[in-house]
Scaffold this motif. Structure first.
Motif, PDB file in Angstrom:
ATOM      1  N   TRP A   1      11.567   7.554   4.100  1.00 46.10           N
ATOM      2  CA  TRP A   1      12.722   7.676   3.213  1.00 46.10           C
ATOM      3  C   TRP A   1      13.280   9.093   3.244  1.00 46.10           C
ATOM      4  CZ3 TRP A   1       9.672   5.029  -1.228  1.00 46.10           C
ATOM      5  CH2 TRP A   1       9.584   3.662  -0.969  1.00 46.10           C
TER       6      TRP A   1
ATOM      7  N   PHE B   1      -0.769   5.142  10.228  1.00 49.05           N
ATOM      8  CA  PHE B   1      -0.217   4.801   8.925  1.00 49.05           C
ATOM      9  C   PHE B   1       0.655   5.949   8.430  1.00 49.05           C
ATOM     10  CE2 PHE B   1      -3.902   1.969   9.011  1.00 49.05           C
ATOM     11  CZ  PHE B   1      -3.254   0.777   8.716  1.00 49.05           C
ATOM     12  N   VAL B   2       1.925   5.654   8.202  1.00 46.83           N
ATOM     13  CA  VAL B   2       2.905   6.648   7.770  1.00 46.83           C
ATOM     14  C   VAL B   2       3.333   6.293   6.351  1.00 46.83           C
ATOM     15  CG1 VAL B   2       5.171   7.643   8.261  1.00 46.83           C
ATOM     16  CG2 VAL B   2       3.708   6.911  10.138  1.00 46.83           C
ATOM     17  N   PRO B   3       3.315   7.269   5.432  1.00 46.34           N
ATOM     18  CA  PRO B   3       3.773   6.967   4.073  1.00 46.34           C
ATOM     19  C   PRO B   3       5.251   6.580   4.074  1.00 46.34           C
ATOM     20  CG  PRO B   3       2.703   9.119   4.175  1.00 46.34           C
ATOM     21  CD  PRO B   3       2.833   8.634   5.574  1.00 46.34           C
ATOM     22  N   CYS B   4       5.578   5.630   3.237  1.00 48.68           N
ATOM     23  CA  CYS B   4       6.975   5.187   3.148  1.00 48.68           C
ATOM     24  C   CYS B   4       7.883   6.330   2.709  1.00 48.68           C
ATOM     25  CB  CYS B   4       7.095   4.023   2.184  1.00 48.68           C
ATOM     26  SG  CYS B   4       6.349   2.509   2.790  1.00 48.68           S
TER      27      CYS B   4
ATOM     28  N   THR C   1       0.804  -1.209   0.000  1.00 47.08           N
ATOM     29  CA  THR C   1       0.000   0.000   0.000  1.00 47.08           C
ATOM     30  C   THR C   1       0.841   1.264   0.000  1.00 47.08           C
ATOM     31  OG1 THR C   1      -0.099   0.042   2.407  1.00 47.08           O
ATOM     32  CG2 THR C   1      -1.847  -1.153   1.262  1.00 47.08           C
ATOM     33  N   GLY C   2       2.135   1.180   0.187  1.00 48.22           N
ATOM     34  CA  GLY C   2       2.968   2.370   0.229  1.00 48.22           C
ATOM     35  C   GLY C   2       2.986   3.028   1.594  1.00 48.22           C
ATOM     36  N   GLU C   3       2.448   2.343   2.593  1.00 53.83           N
ATOM     37  CA  GLU C   3       2.414   2.876   3.955  1.00 53.83           C
ATOM     38  C   GLU C   3       2.874   1.785   4.916  1.00 53.83           C
ATOM     39  OE1 GLU C   3      -1.727   3.580   4.177  1.00 53.83           O
ATOM     40  OE2 GLU C   3      -1.559   5.634   3.440  1.00 53.83           O
ATOM     41  N   PHE C   4       3.327   2.208   6.083  1.00 58.44           N
ATOM     42  CA  PHE C   4       3.603   1.223   7.119  1.00 58.44           C
ATOM     43  C   PHE C   4       2.948   1.678   8.411  1.00 58.44           C
ATOM     44  CE2 PHE C   4       7.148   4.143   7.294  1.00 58.44           C
ATOM     45  CZ  PHE C   4       7.371   4.328   8.637  1.00 58.44           C
ATOM     46  N   ASP C   5       2.639   0.705   9.243  1.00 52.28           N
ATOM     47  CA  ASP C   5       1.896   0.942  10.471  1.00 52.28           C
ATOM     48  C   ASP C   5       2.878   1.225  11.603  1.00 52.28           C
ATOM     49  OD1 ASP C   5      -0.030   1.070  12.391  1.00 52.28           O
ATOM     50  OD2 ASP C   5      -0.440  -1.076  12.442  1.00 52.28           O
TER      51      ASP C   5
ATOM     52  N   ALA D   1       7.776   9.369   3.583  1.00 55.49           N
ATOM     53  CA  ALA D   1       8.156  10.178   4.740  1.00 55.49           C
ATOM     54  C   ALA D   1       9.341   9.556   5.478  1.00 55.49           C
ATOM     55  CB  ALA D   1       6.971  10.337   5.687  1.00 55.49           C
TER      56      ALA D   1
END
Length: 69
Positions: free
Chosen positions: A18, A11-14, A2-6, A16
């Protein structure tokens, strides 16, 4: 994917994460460049720092994308 991690329910965008990693790497690189005297050769230091950050962000993303698949 999904391009996010918990992160503890948020849920934070990947991207961010990087961006934060690229910023930390750029801090270290700027410190090294400062100590070596490289900035004496640079015409516009803030513009150079921004370009360095963008290049490092591109490197972090290009390394991280294959690892996420």
């Amino acid at each position: 994917m999904t391009g996010e991690f918990d992160l503890y329910g948020v849920f934070v965008p990947c991207l961010a994460a990087w961006m934060l990693l690229a910023f930390l790497i750029s801090l270290a690189a700027r410190g090294i460049l400062e100590k070596t005297g490289f900035y004496r050769l640079v015409w516009h230091r803030p513009l150079f720092d921004l370009a360095l950050y963008v290049v490092l962000l591109g490197c972090v993303v290009s390394v991280a994308l294959p690892l996420m698949s």
